[in-house]
Design a protein around this motif. Sequence first.
Motif, mmCIF file in Angstrom:
data_model
loop_
_atom_site.group_PDB
_atom_site.id
_atom_site.type_symbol
_atom_site.label_atom_id
_atom_site.label_comp_id
_atom_site.label_asym_id
_atom_site.label_seq_id
_atom_site.Cartn_x
_atom_site.Cartn_y
_atom_site.Cartn_z
ATOM 1 N N VAL A 13 -53.446 22.245 -54.972
ATOM 2 C CA VAL A 13 -52.283 22.135 -54.144
ATOM 3 C C VAL A 13 -51.349 23.152 -54.205
ATOM 4 N N HIS A 14 -51.035 23.367 -55.354
ATOM 5 C CA HIS A 14 -49.923 24.430 -56.025
ATOM 6 C C HIS A 14 -50.529 25.912 -55.513
ATOM 7 N N ARG A 15 -51.606 26.086 -55.616
ATOM 8 C CA ARG A 15 -52.303 27.526 -55.138
ATOM 9 C C ARG A 15 -52.278 27.559 -53.692
ATOM 10 N N GLU A 16 -52.533 26.485 -53.035
ATOM 11 C CA GLU A 16 -52.382 26.586 -51.557
ATOM 12 C C GLU A 16 -50.984 26.668 -50.991
ATOM 13 N N LEU A 17 -50.266 25.930 -51.583
ATOM 14 C CA LEU A 17 -48.803 26.290 -51.141
ATOM 15 C C LEU A 17 -48.281 27.354 -51.184
ATOM 16 N N GLU A 18 -48.461 28.230 -52.191
ATOM 17 C CA GLU A 18 -48.279 29.685 -52.603
ATOM 18 C C GLU A 18 -48.974 30.441 -51.475
ATOM 19 N N HIS A 19 -50.087 30.357 -51.377
ATOM 20 C CA HIS A 19 -51.132 31.141 -50.607
ATOM 21 C C HIS A 19 -50.216 31.196 -49.133
ATOM 22 N N PHE A 20 -50.199 29.886 -48.737
ATOM 23 C CA PHE A 20 -49.769 29.865 -47.159
ATOM 24 C C PHE A 20 -48.179 30.099 -47.312
ATOM 25 N N ALA A 21 -47.459 30.050 -48.204
ATOM 26 C CA ALA A 21 -46.095 30.241 -48.143
ATOM 27 C C ALA A 21 -45.991 32.005 -47.694
ATOM 28 N N SER A 22 -47.025 32.734 -48.331
ATOM 29 C CA SER A 22 -46.738 34.295 -47.794
ATOM 30 C C SER A 22 -47.705 34.692 -46.972
ATOM 31 N N ALA A 23 -48.608 33.762 -46.416
ATOM 32 C CA ALA A 23 -49.767 34.095 -45.449
ATOM 33 C C ALA A 23 -49.239 34.680 -44.053
ATOM 34 N N PRO A 24 -48.010 34.134 -43.593
ATOM 35 C CA PRO A 24 -47.723 34.617 -42.352
ATOM 36 C C PRO A 24 -47.250 36.182 -42.240
ATOM 37 N N GLN A 25 -46.568 36.661 -43.427
ATOM 38 C CA GLN A 25 -46.131 38.094 -43.809
ATOM 39 C C GLN A 25 -47.417 38.930 -43.999
ATOM 40 N N ILE A 26 -48.391 38.337 -44.713
ATOM 41 C CA ILE A 26 -49.609 38.980 -45.129
ATOM 42 C C ILE A 26 -50.337 39.222 -43.763
ATOM 43 N N PHE A 27 -50.612 38.306 -42.934
ATOM 44 C CA PHE A 27 -51.219 38.074 -41.750
ATOM 45 C C PHE A 27 -50.600 39.333 -40.550
ATOM 46 N N ALA A 54 -42.171 46.800 -34.043
ATOM 47 C CA ALA A 54 -42.581 45.349 -33.963
ATOM 48 C C ALA A 54 -42.315 44.574 -35.406
ATOM 49 N N THR A 55 -41.739 43.398 -35.220
ATOM 50 C CA THR A 55 -41.249 42.744 -36.401
ATOM 51 C C THR A 55 -42.143 41.346 -36.484
ATOM 52 N N SER A 56 -42.749 41.225 -35.577
ATOM 53 C CA SER A 56 -43.741 39.852 -35.666
ATOM 54 C C SER A 56 -45.191 39.970 -35.130
ATOM 55 N N LYS A 57 -46.100 39.384 -35.033
ATOM 56 C CA LYS A 57 -47.300 39.329 -34.307
ATOM 57 C C LYS A 57 -47.027 39.076 -32.873
ATOM 58 N N TRP A 58 -45.887 38.435 -32.289
ATOM 59 C CA TRP A 58 -45.488 38.189 -31.319
ATOM 60 C C TRP A 58 -45.305 39.657 -30.390
ATOM 61 N N ASP A 59 -44.819 40.551 -31.123
ATOM 62 C CA ASP A 59 -44.587 41.861 -30.524
ATOM 63 C C ASP A 59 -46.011 42.554 -30.379
ATOM 64 N N LEU A 60 -46.989 42.221 -30.686
ATOM 65 C CA LEU A 60 -48.338 42.997 -30.698
ATOM 66 C C LEU A 60 -49.502 42.037 -30.223
ATOM 67 N N CYS A 61 -49.132 41.405 -29.370
ATOM 68 C CA CYS A 61 -50.222 40.580 -28.534
ATOM 69 C C CYS A 61 -51.261 41.519 -27.779
ATOM 70 N N PRO A 62 -52.517 40.798 -27.853
ATOM 71 C CA PRO A 62 -53.332 41.618 -27.101
ATOM 72 C C PRO A 62 -53.067 41.836 -25.594
ATOM 73 N N ARG A 63 -53.339 42.801 -25.016
ATOM 74 C CA ARG A 63 -53.119 43.136 -23.625
ATOM 75 C C ARG A 63 -54.490 42.911 -22.763
ATOM 76 N N MET A 64 -54.730 41.456 -22.589
ATOM 77 C CA MET A 64 -56.145 41.290 -22.289
ATOM 78 C C MET A 64 -56.756 42.069 -20.780
ATOM 79 N N PHE A 127 -54.416 33.294 -41.370
ATOM 80 C CA PHE A 127 -54.227 32.804 -40.106
ATOM 81 C C PHE A 127 -53.656 31.492 -40.085
ATOM 82 N N VAL A 128 -52.462 31.342 -39.708
ATOM 83 C CA VAL A 128 -51.794 30.007 -39.635
ATOM 84 C C VAL A 128 -51.511 29.401 -38.037
ATOM 85 N N GLY A 129 -52.235 30.128 -37.325
ATOM 86 C CA GLY A 129 -52.102 29.775 -35.702
ATOM 87 C C GLY A 129 -51.192 30.906 -35.263
#
Length: 130
Positions: A13-27, A54-64, A127-129
């Motif tokens: 659980v600790h390993r997963e919490l650490e992983h997902f705490a940094s996941a958004p920035q790595i993503f 760009a400062t977030s994924k929202w700034d770089l959404c696919p232009r379908m 990926f966390v959504g």
Amino acid sequence: MDLASASPVFASVHRELEHFASAPQIFFETWKRGVTLAGVYLLGDGPRETFERATSKWDLCPRMPLIRRAFPPMSPSEKKFLAAMASFDNSRDSRSLLKRSGFEGFSDLDGLDLDRRQVIATLILTFVGW
């Protein structure tokens, strides 16, 4: 005594919490790398300056709509990579791109070079959504 060494469940659980705490920035950092490989003009507002600010994924959404128009002359591996990237943003809207690229499943990523494989693999792991 360290709780992580006392309990394998706690350690997991600790390993997963650490992983997902940094996941958004790595993503986001990996997403930007993918955007440069797929084409800056196809994701976000288009101009290179927007990409650089760009400062977030929202700034770089696919232009379908633009991606659909740019899709036909691309190589099979370019299509698969771009379709896989777009699927993180919206799996429903990208379904037709995946189909048009010939993507049937993860084994179809075998035609991607190492850089593109690493991008997709890291995006999956962080990926966390959208």
